[in-house]
Enzyme design. Structure first.
Site, PDB file in Angstrom:
ATOM      1  N   ARG A 115      -4.907   1.905   5.452  1.00 33.68           N
ATOM      2  CA  ARG A 115      -3.663   1.685   4.722  1.00 33.68           C
ATOM      3  C   ARG A 115      -3.931   1.593   3.226  1.00 33.68           C
ATOM      4  O   ARG A 115      -4.788   0.842   2.776  1.00 33.68           O
ATOM      5  CB  ARG A 115      -2.977   0.406   5.221  1.00 33.68           C
ATOM      6  CG  ARG A 115      -1.609   0.185   4.597  1.00 33.68           C
ATOM      7  CD  ARG A 115      -0.803  -0.835   5.364  1.00 33.68           C
ATOM      8  NE  ARG A 115      -1.299  -2.197   5.191  1.00 33.68           N
ATOM      9  CZ  ARG A 115      -0.682  -3.271   5.681  1.00 33.68           C
ATOM     10  NH1 ARG A 115       0.441  -3.143   6.390  1.00 33.68           N
ATOM     11  NH2 ARG A 115      -1.182  -4.482   5.484  1.00 33.68           N
ATOM     12  N   GLY A 187      -3.906   6.789  -1.871  1.00 34.46           N
ATOM     13  CA  GLY A 187      -4.752   7.243  -0.780  1.00 34.46           C
ATOM     14  C   GLY A 187      -4.058   8.222   0.128  1.00 34.46           C
ATOM     15  O   GLY A 187      -4.540   9.333   0.372  1.00 34.46           O
ATOM     16  N   TYR A 484       6.307  13.125   4.922  1.00 33.31           N
ATOM     17  CA  TYR A 484       7.536  12.638   5.566  1.00 33.31           C
ATOM     18  C   TYR A 484       7.307  12.699   7.074  1.00 33.31           C
ATOM     19  O   TYR A 484       8.003  13.390   7.813  1.00 33.31           O
ATOM     20  CB  TYR A 484       8.741  13.501   5.175  1.00 33.31           C
ATOM     21  CG  TYR A 484       9.095  13.481   3.700  1.00 33.31           C
ATOM     22  CD1 TYR A 484       8.881  12.362   2.914  1.00 33.31           C
ATOM     23  CD2 TYR A 484       9.662  14.605   3.094  1.00 33.31           C
ATOM     24  CE1 TYR A 484       9.212  12.351   1.576  1.00 33.31           C
ATOM     25  CE2 TYR A 484      10.002  14.596   1.742  1.00 33.31           C
ATOM     26  CZ  TYR A 484       9.771  13.472   0.984  1.00 33.31           C
ATOM     27  OH  TYR A 484      10.102  13.465  -0.344  1.00 33.31           O
TER      28      TYR A 484
END
Length: 543
Positions: A115, A187, A484
């Site tokens: 993450r 990232g 997306y």
């Protein structure tokens, strides 16, 4: 400005962590206490500094666990009592912490989620269906801007807002072509492509990457030279989380004039909205590359009929030059929109970064770009690419969808291509959506209730809308933008191996012909498919 301190006030010794940490690997034949101790001692051995790594480990019984997990969680659809939580969150402050987490997770049969900013549309940077560990890169976010050489090194835990702020500290005539949401992490954003208001002039964020640092499946720390041409190609648009943990990017910065011009002009259906949207499709992708005109579509209350709703088209523009030049260009290329100088605002590039996000107040200081705090909405997103102009009759049919019950927060965004995007070969990076694309469509709908039935109602609406648009968008494959992310396209198996046929359902829409090369790279660098999630590039090797 740091809004959240990730480390505990009191370091937690590893032996104490081993008592707190509780999960089961029955196949190992170990007691729970032995399992706890084994994993945590593994981290200790591989990190090289027990005290250092103990301060960046959060278990489920740690008082900071929930706040650390939720701080970078942007879609509350994946924050429910039934959502599987990570067994451990590691917030590395050194490369050795990443290496230790990879090595120990492999040894103990745990998956990893990586993450940066937490904006994955389907939560794949912090959600798993099997026991897992999160590597949260929030402590690795240093940015070193070299204005003289027009480059920057950016650690993968930084946000694009932090990057923009640091560039502006050093220069008023350097910029970077990435997105407009300041809390998005570099990232994931860069590794999936990363487009924004400078795309038609300079291409994507991924197109500017000239070096990278990555930890691979074997725990090796690699740069561009040591990772090789294929892996360096793959992580610049193919989703780096399929191949390793990116630690930092080196990018080229791009020149911009000291004065830019923006405008936002709204038109409703009564103000020839349908005709203007139709005309936009043939203007925005072909106009001069210094001009970018985005189009936002949403339903608003009618000013002419009380209690009625209408469709509003918002034309939002950035021009690399003065207002007089922009007005002249618009009058020649798109006179129907009726842009006049009073619609235009001149400003610097960094001021334009503050102008476009709808949630930044007009009088906010630049330091707001350093604020990583963001609210977690509940939403479903999808995407399309358009290669032929959508007819007016189809647009009129689209407007009808805005009047359904689930559309109070529906927004559709048209982002034009053309310009420099036409000149970059589709195989230059894994991001293949280049020449021939008129614009990208981003659909997003949000809602406030977290229960499953309410969520399903809105997701079903989004699927109906997506089916309606099928005749008017790209085909064979129907393209989609990986940033997306959309699990409706297809998913991998839960196990370590997925067939090409199954993976191609989502892989071809995201990457088209580049998907095959991505699989080849994956099979070479991660043959056992350790770095995997529901839409990770699959390895076709059996290890």
């Amino acid at each position: 400005m740091q809004k959240h301190k990730m480390k505990s006030n009191i370091p937690i010794p590893l032996l104490f962590l081993s008592i707190l940490f509780s999960f089961s690997w029955a196949a190992l034949g170990l007691t729970h206490q032995q399992q706890h101790h084994s994993f945590l001692q593994c981290l200790n051995r591989h990190s090289g500094d027990a005290n250092s790594i103990s301060t960046v480990i959060y278990t489920q019984t740690n008082s900071s666990f929930s706040s650390v997990l939720e701080f970078s969680l942007r879609n509350a659809r994946f924050s429910t009592p039934n959502t599987l939580k990570p067994l451990v969150i590691v917030t590395p402050s050194h490369v050795s912490h990443i290496q230790a987490t990879i090595n120990c997770s492999r040894t103990h049969g745990l998956q990893i989620r990586i993450r940066s900013g937490g904006h994955d549309y389907e939560g794949l940077s912090y959600v798993s269906q099997v026991p897992f560990v999160i590597i949260d890169l929030i402590n690795l976010r240093s940015i070193d801007v070299d204005a003289e050489n027009k480059t920057a090194w950016i650690q993968a835990g930084a946000t694009i807002g932090e990057l923009y702020y640091r560039i502006a500290e050093k220069s008023s005539t350097l910029a970077f072509p990435a997105g407009i949401c300041p809390t998005v992490g570099v990232g994931g954003h860069f590794s999936g492509g990363g487009y924004g208001m400078l795309m038609r002039k300079y291409g994507l964020a991924a197109d500017q990457i000239i070096d990278a640092q990555l930890v691979d499946v074997n725990g090796k720390f690699l740069d561009k030279n040591s990772m090789g041409e294929d892996l360096f190609w793959a992580i610049r648009g193919g989703g780096a989380a399929s191949f390793g943990v990116v630690v930092a990017w080196k990018v080229k910065l791009v020149p911009v004039p000291s004065t830019l011009t923006v405008f936002t002009v709204n038109r409703t259906l009564k103000e020839n909205g349908t005709m203007l949207v139709h005309k936009w499709q043939s203007v925005a992708p072909k106009i001069h590359e210094d001009l970018y005109i985005r189009l936002f579509l949403r339903a608003v209350n009618s000013s002419q009929q009380e209690g009625k709703r209408t469709i509003q088209a918002s034309f939002v523009s950035l021009y690399l030059g003065r207002a007089d030049e922009l007005v002249d260009l618009m009058q020649k290329s798109f006179p129907e929109l009726g842009i006049v100088k009073e619609d235009c605002i001149e400003m610097s590039w960094i001021q334009s970064i503050m102008y476009f996000p709808s949630d930044i107040p007009e009088d906010a200081p630049l330091e707001i770009l350093l604020n990583r705090t963001g609210s977690a909405g509940i939403f479903k997103g999808k995407s399309d690419y358009v290669t032929q102009t959508i007819p007016e009759t189809a647009l009129e049919g689209l407007w009808q969808r805005f009047y359904e019950d689930e559309t109070e927060s529906l927004e559709i965004l048209f982002s034009p291509y053309g310009g420099n995007m036409d000149d970059i070969p589709e195989t230059e990076t894994p991001y293949s959506h280049r020449a021939g694309i008129l614009f990208n469509i981003h659909y997003v709908v949000g809602w406030s209730e977290e229960d499953a039935s309410e969520s399903q109602r809105y997701i079903n609406f989004m699927r109906r809308l997506y089916r309606y648009m099928e005749p008017y968008v790209s085909k064979s494959p129907r393209r989609a933008y990986m940033n997306y992310r959309d699990l409706d396209l297809g998913t991998n198996n839960n196990g370590p191996y997925t067939s090409y046929k199954q993976a191609s359902k989502w892989g071809l829409p995201y990457f088209d012909k580049n998907f095959n090369r991505l699989i080849h790279v994956k099979t070479l660098v991660d043959p056992t498919n350790f770095f995997r999630h529901q839409q990770s590039i699959p390895s076709l090797s059996r290890g």
